[in-house]
Design an enzyme around this catalytic site. Structure first.
Site, PDB file in Angstrom:
ATOM      1  CG  HIS A 183       0.387  -7.012  -2.172  1.00 50.55           C
ATOM      2  ND1 HIS A 183       1.409  -6.521  -1.409  1.00 50.55           N
ATOM      3  CD2 HIS A 183       0.722  -6.757  -3.463  1.00 50.55           C
ATOM      4  CE1 HIS A 183       2.326  -5.970  -2.199  1.00 50.55           C
ATOM      5  NE2 HIS A 183       1.933  -6.097  -3.443  1.00 50.55           N
ATOM      6  CE1 TYR A 188       1.907  -4.768   7.018  1.00 48.75           C
ATOM      7  CE2 TYR A 188       1.913  -3.029   8.665  1.00 48.75           C
ATOM      8  CZ  TYR A 188       1.416  -3.567   7.500  1.00 48.75           C
ATOM      9  OH  TYR A 188       0.434  -2.895   6.799  1.00 48.75           O
ATOM     10  N   PRO A 192      -1.649   4.639  11.542  1.00 42.19           N
ATOM     11  CG  PRO A 192       0.376   5.409  10.665  1.00 42.19           C
ATOM     12  CD  PRO A 192      -0.560   5.605  11.806  1.00 42.19           C
ATOM     13  CE  LYS A 197      -8.314  -2.771   8.703  1.00 39.61           C
ATOM     14  NZ  LYS A 197      -7.988  -3.267   7.376  1.00 39.61           N
ATOM     15  CE1 TYR A 248      -1.985  -5.122   6.988  1.00 45.97           C
ATOM     16  CE2 TYR A 248      -2.957  -5.567   4.836  1.00 45.97           C
ATOM     17  CZ  TYR A 248      -1.990  -4.953   5.615  1.00 45.97           C
ATOM     18  OH  TYR A 248      -1.044  -4.154   5.025  1.00 45.97           O
TER      19      TYR A 248
HETATM   20  C1  PHB Z   1       1.723   2.679   2.880  1.00 48.14           C
HETATM   21  O1  PHB Z   1       2.036   2.071   1.861  1.00 48.14           O
HETATM   22  O2  PHB Z   1       1.819   3.924   2.947  1.00 48.14           O
HETATM   23  C2  PHB Z   1       1.232   1.923   4.047  1.00 48.14           C
HETATM   24  C3  PHB Z   1       1.040   0.554   3.933  1.00 48.14           C
HETATM   25  C4  PHB Z   1       0.614  -0.165   5.020  1.00 48.14           C
HETATM   26  C5  PHB Z   1       0.373   0.457   6.226  1.00 48.14           C
HETATM   27  C6  PHB Z   1       0.530   1.821   6.336  1.00 48.14           C
HETATM   28  C7  PHB Z   1       0.970   2.560   5.243  1.00 48.14           C
HETATM   29  O3  PHB Z   1      -0.013  -0.286   7.280  1.00 48.14           O
END
Ligand code: PHB
Ligand code: APR
Length: 391
Positions: free
Chosen positions: A72, A201, A293, A297, A385
């Site tokens: 990605h 997000y 989460p 990280k 990120y």
């Molecule tokens: C996930 O795919 O579980 C996931 C992806 C991004 C995040 C947190 C969890 O920031």
């Protein structure tokens, strides 16, 4: 039983450490309290930083990841019914991330360890680490109904946030830094192709939402919910309705629905245990630090810790100098605190506490507008990120 490095815990930290040590010709024994099926099916995040991808490849554990993982090059931020794409390679000099579930990383490492590595004992629960301050640390453990002792030169506690290893560090030397958040994530897995080709997000007045994925046909989605929420209190259609509201844009984008195959609530906290080392006992991964989460990280930090330990021990074996082992805690903590900061900032940027004031709402929107409008702010997000470099 005797070994050079006793590893407690077969999550990503313990499993990768065993692999790195094996590749360096250093023997280890891994003790894991759960059974193999449990470890291989635990749902966790699924974003690998560029540095983590590189480490897995170099360790010979990247073959299936390279076949099945999804590269990605960006994420989308959604707020005020607007969308803004953050382009990672353009902002970071070419870095990207890989979508590949943590459970898959664990399956790959377990298969390699059982085929080529040293002993990996499931249903072997460490009870205590003894003698960490001396030259001959031991792990007392229970396996197949019997108590046994693993004699080690070093012990690495990779036993997660509820482990026993860190209890062997004297309380008077320990400092704990912690923050809890008054919300959690209700996460679902659904048999439906992701409605967007990158992660989304979303900041919304009703709370945060995240669109992620496990494969081109399986979506992973999350909703901010109040702390202590019971996942079963949410009917499937209510979850989809709420996701739809929070992801809504003004441009006709649609959220595809599908059968929900799993649902659970994850609490959110930040936690750092200092120091990460006492004598011949070292802590790695969740055993030493937890991040919320947002930004995924956790696994990447665990990888940084075990790479640092493996390098330091290899250096000691080759040169006789304990310099890098002595610096382990400080070296790891510099990176840990950058990830703690990043995860905290990303969490407070996107989540809405129930008691948020109109002023705080406007500040949050201004922070997002700044990221969308000023390259320096956007670059800071992209660098965090895609990951902080290993020293
Ligand atoms: C996930 O795919 O579980 C996931 C992806 C991004 C995040 C947190 C969890 O920031
Ligand atoms: N004896 C043996 N094993 C233990 C013990 C014990 N006393 N206590 C815990 N364990 C095992 C757990 O069963 C688990 O398999 O230690 C392992 C810890 O693994 P994780 O919790 O996955 O932690 P870690 O390997 O540090 O992984 C880093 O990244 O995405 C994040 O939090 C997420 O787990 C993830 C983390």
């Amino acid at each position: 039983m005797r070994t050079t490095v006793g590893i407690i815990g077969a999550g990503p930290a313990g499993l990768l450490l065993a692999r790195l040590l094996h590749n360096a010709g250093i023997d280890s024994v891994v003790l894991e309290s759960r059974d193999r099926a449990y470890v291989e099916h635990r749902q966790r995040a699924g974003i690998l930083e560029q540095g983590t991808v590189d480490v897995l490849r170099a360790a010979g554990a990247g073959e299936r990841m390279d076949r099945e993982g999804l590269r990605h090059d960006g994420i989308e931020l959604r707020f005020d019914r607007r969308r803004h794409r953050v382009d990672f390679p353009a902002l970071t000099g070419g870095r990207s991330v890989m979508v590949y579930a943590q459970t898959e990383v664990c399956k790959d490492l377990i298969a390699l360890q059982l085929k080529e590595g040293g002993p990996l004992l499931f249903e072997a629960e460490a009870l205590a680490v003894e003698g960490a301050g001396g030259d001959a640390p031991r792990v007392r453990f229970r396996h197949e109904g019997r108590e046994d002792v693993l004699e080690c030169s070093y012990v690495v506690g990779c036993d997660g946030s509820w482990g026993v290893a860190r209890k062997a560090i004297p309380a008077e030397l320990t400092r704990v830094f912690e923050r809890t958040y008054p919300f959690g994530w209700l996460g679902i897995l659904a048999d439906v192709p992701p409605s967007h080709d990158e992660l989304v997000y979303a900041r919304h007045d009703r709370g945060f939402a995240l669109l992620s994925m496990r494969s081109p046909v399986v979506s992973r989605l999350y909703l901010q919910v109040p702390e202590g929420t019971d996942a079963e209190a949410w009917a499937d259609e209510e979850i989809w309705d709420e996701l739809e509201r929070r992801f809504e844009t003004g441009d006709g984008w649609r959220l595809e629905r599908g059968p929900i195959t799993q649902k659970s609530v994850t609490p959110m906290r930040s936690h750092v245990h200092e120091p990460m080392r006492y004598g011949r006992l070292f802590l790695a991964g969740d055993a030493a630090h937890i991040v919320p989460p947002t930004g995924a990280k956790g696994l990447n930090l665990a990888v940084g810790d075990v790479v640092t330990f493996a390098r330091a021990l290899t250096y000691e074996q080759e040169t006789g100098s304990a310099e890098l082992l002595d610096a382990y805690s400080e070296t790891c903590l510099r990176r840990v605190w950058q990830a703690e900061r990043f995860s905290y900032e990303m969490t407070t940027l996107l989540h809405r506490p129930a008691d948020a004031t109109p002023f705080e709402d406007r500040i949050q929107l201004a922070r997002l507008a700044r990221i969308a409008g000023a390259r320096a702010a956007e670059q800071d997000l992209a660098e965090g990120y895609t990951g902080f470099p290993l020293e």
